[in-house]
Design an enzyme around this catalytic site. Structure first.
Site, PDB file in Angstrom:
ATOM      1  N   ASP A 166      68.454  87.135 -20.552  1.00  0.00           N
ATOM      2  CA  ASP A 166      67.816  85.966 -19.330  1.00  0.00           C
ATOM      3  C   ASP A 166      67.871  84.534 -19.774  1.00  0.00           C
ATOM      4  OD1 ASP A 166      66.219  85.441 -17.427  1.00  0.00           O
ATOM      5  OD2 ASP A 166      64.589  87.036 -17.773  1.00  0.00           O
ATOM      6  N   ASP A 224      65.198  85.753  -8.537  1.00  0.00           N
ATOM      7  CA  ASP A 224      64.708  87.336  -8.641  1.00  0.00           C
ATOM      8  C   ASP A 224      64.692  87.772  -7.308  1.00  0.00           C
ATOM      9  OD1 ASP A 224      64.618  86.865 -11.344  1.00  0.00           O
ATOM     10  OD2 ASP A 224      62.741  87.374 -11.730  1.00  0.00           O
TER      11      ASP A 224
HETATM   12  C1  GLA Z   1      63.267  86.987 -15.037  1.00  0.00           C
HETATM   13  C2  GLA Z   1      64.576  87.792 -14.721  1.00  0.00           C
HETATM   14  C3  GLA Z   1      63.929  89.138 -14.169  1.00  0.00           C
HETATM   15  C4  GLA Z   1      63.005  89.862 -15.250  1.00  0.00           C
HETATM   16  C5  GLA Z   1      61.917  88.711 -15.908  1.00  0.00           C
HETATM   17  C6  GLA Z   1      61.421  89.248 -17.021  1.00  0.00           C
HETATM   18  O1  GLA Z   1      62.639  86.592 -14.151  1.00  0.00           O
HETATM   19  O2  GLA Z   1      65.325  86.988 -13.790  1.00  0.00           O
HETATM   20  O3  GLA Z   1      64.825  89.962 -13.719  1.00  0.00           O
HETATM   21  O4  GLA Z   1      63.901  90.295 -16.421  1.00  0.00           O
HETATM   22  O5  GLA Z   1      62.579  87.487 -16.155  1.00  0.00           O
HETATM   23  O6  GLA Z   1      60.499  88.238 -17.383  1.00  0.00           O
END
Ligand code: GLA
Length: 400
Positions: A166, A224
């Site tokens: 990430d 997301d």
């Molecule tokens: C980010 C990623 C998500 C998830 C969260 C976890 O937002 O894009 O897919 O993994 O972190 O905290």
């Protein structure tokens, strides 16, 4: 909080960068053991986030369901664990350790359990000083920035097969460098570990993440997803125009599936699954398979649609029409055929005709059209005539 301020805070973090960055010198090598087709599996994030239910019992239960529900037979392979698996601090030697409440048996034991079922195991970290969730009292779960070699060695020692990496708390250090450092560290372990870059499309990863020196297998192209039609639609539109950057072993990733989580209708979930498949996207189930409803399971088990996603030619479908709320996407297939998805994004039903020419077929030819949702075949000249309900998608496999 305003989205851009939130993302800036997440990106810069609050802590200090502890270690000097390693200068990686490992030569980049194509890894023959790395799967070339878009990854298929499960990730807990969309269904659990960091809630207490996310623990080793849940993940073992999901692995069992892969077998009993027929998901393994349909091609789903990875059981992936997302954020909040780690302990708040590294151990006294600086190594990552699992949260003892959630994963009391340890990550290696969990990976073994998954491997015993013929599946593969994935883990999560962030190319920052801490991961994305949650930052409490100025501390988060430890991230990989400056710890790449040690963390990659830890992952390999636990028999991890997949790393989602990430972008939170990245201290504004160049993304290419951060992802290269982890890619090099993973390669240096000698264990094939699928590398899934998750920097939300911020630095146009489609231009660099699939190439040396990073050479990742996939990269997130967007922020997301959430379990709404609006979110799915927005992400589809961002990802569908990036088709030319995808190739075998190097995939655009429009984020994990929401199918089954309850925020969309079955018609919308069928569109979500069809669109992800025609875009040759990773198919990572994001719902709790222990409680999934039959309608959602039927969508995820549609082998005709999965075959389009997993077609060995490895081409992401191209959008050939985006007009009046109708999207037509065409994906060439290894056997010389074509997959076509026709999607109505609007709120009114529409009659739609797609011509053989628009699909790239010879005019005057004779073709078999297989409807990939009703699993029925018809003969014709390759044209598609359909009435599309609001938010619905029809999907065909056209062969000569
Ligand atoms: C980010 C990623 C998500 C998830 C969260 C976890 O937002 O894009 O897919 O993994 O972190 O905290």
């Amino acid at each position: 909080m305003n989205g851009s301020i939130a993302s800036l805070l997440r990106a810069t973090g609050f802590g200090t960068l502890m270690c000097a960055l390693a200068i990686a010198t490992t030569p980049v090598q194509a890894d023959e053991a790395t799967p070339q087709l878009p990854q298929m599996g499960f990730n807990n994030w969309n269904s659990t986030h960091c809630r207490d239910e996310f623990d080793e019992g849940m993940i073992r239960g999901i692995a069992d369901k892969f077998i009993s529900l027929g998901l393994k037979d349909a091609g789903y392979q990875y059981v992936n664990v997302d954020d909040c698996w780690a302990n708040w601090q590294r151990d006294k030697d600086g190594h990552l350790t699992p949260n003892p409440k959630r994963f009391p048996s340890g990550i290696a034991a969990l990976a073994d359990y998954i491997h015993q079922r013929g599946l593969k195991f994935g883990l999560y970290s962030s190319a920052g000083t801490s991961t994305c969730e949650p930052l409490q009292e100025n501390r988060g779960f430890p991230g990989g920035l400056g710890h790449e070699k040690d963390d990659a060695a830890t992952f390999a020692s636990w028999h991890v097969d997949y790393l989602k990496y990430d972008n939170c708390n990245n201290q504004k250090i160049d993304a290419k460098k951060r992802y290269k450092d982890m890619a090099d560290a993973l390669r240096a372990t000698g264990r094939p570990i699928f590398f899934s870059v998750c920097e939300w499309g911020e630095n146009k990863p489609w231009l660099w993440a699939g190439k040396a020196p990073v050479d990742a297998q996939s990269w997130r192209t967007t922020g997301d997803i959430t379990d709404t039609y609006a979110s799915m639609l927005k992400i589809f539109k961002q990802n569908v125009v990036l088709d030319r950057y995808a190739s075998l072993g190097h995939w655009n990733d429009p984020d994990m599936l929401e199918v089954g989580n309850g925020g969309m209708t079955d018609v919308e979930y069928r569109s979500h699954f069809s669109l992800w498949a025609i875009m040759a996207s990773p198919l990572l189930i994001g719902t709790d398979l222990r409680t999934i409803k039959p309608e959602a399971l039927q969508i995820l088990l549609n082998k005709d649609v999965i075959a389009i996603d997993q077609d060995p030619l490895g081409v992401q479908g191209k959008q050939v029409r985006d007009a009046g709320g109708i999207h037509v996407i065409v994906k060439p297939l290894k056997d010389g055929g074509h997959a076509v998805a026709v999607f109505n994004e609007g709120n009114a039903a529409k009659d739609v005709t797609v011509t053989p020419k628009e699909i790239g077929l010879k005019t005057g030819g004779s073709y078999t059209l297989r409807d990939l949702w009703t699993h029925t075949d018809t003969k014709g000249d390759g044209s598609i005539k359909t009435k599309l309900e609001p938010h619905a998608t029809v999907m065909y496999r056209i062969s000569q």
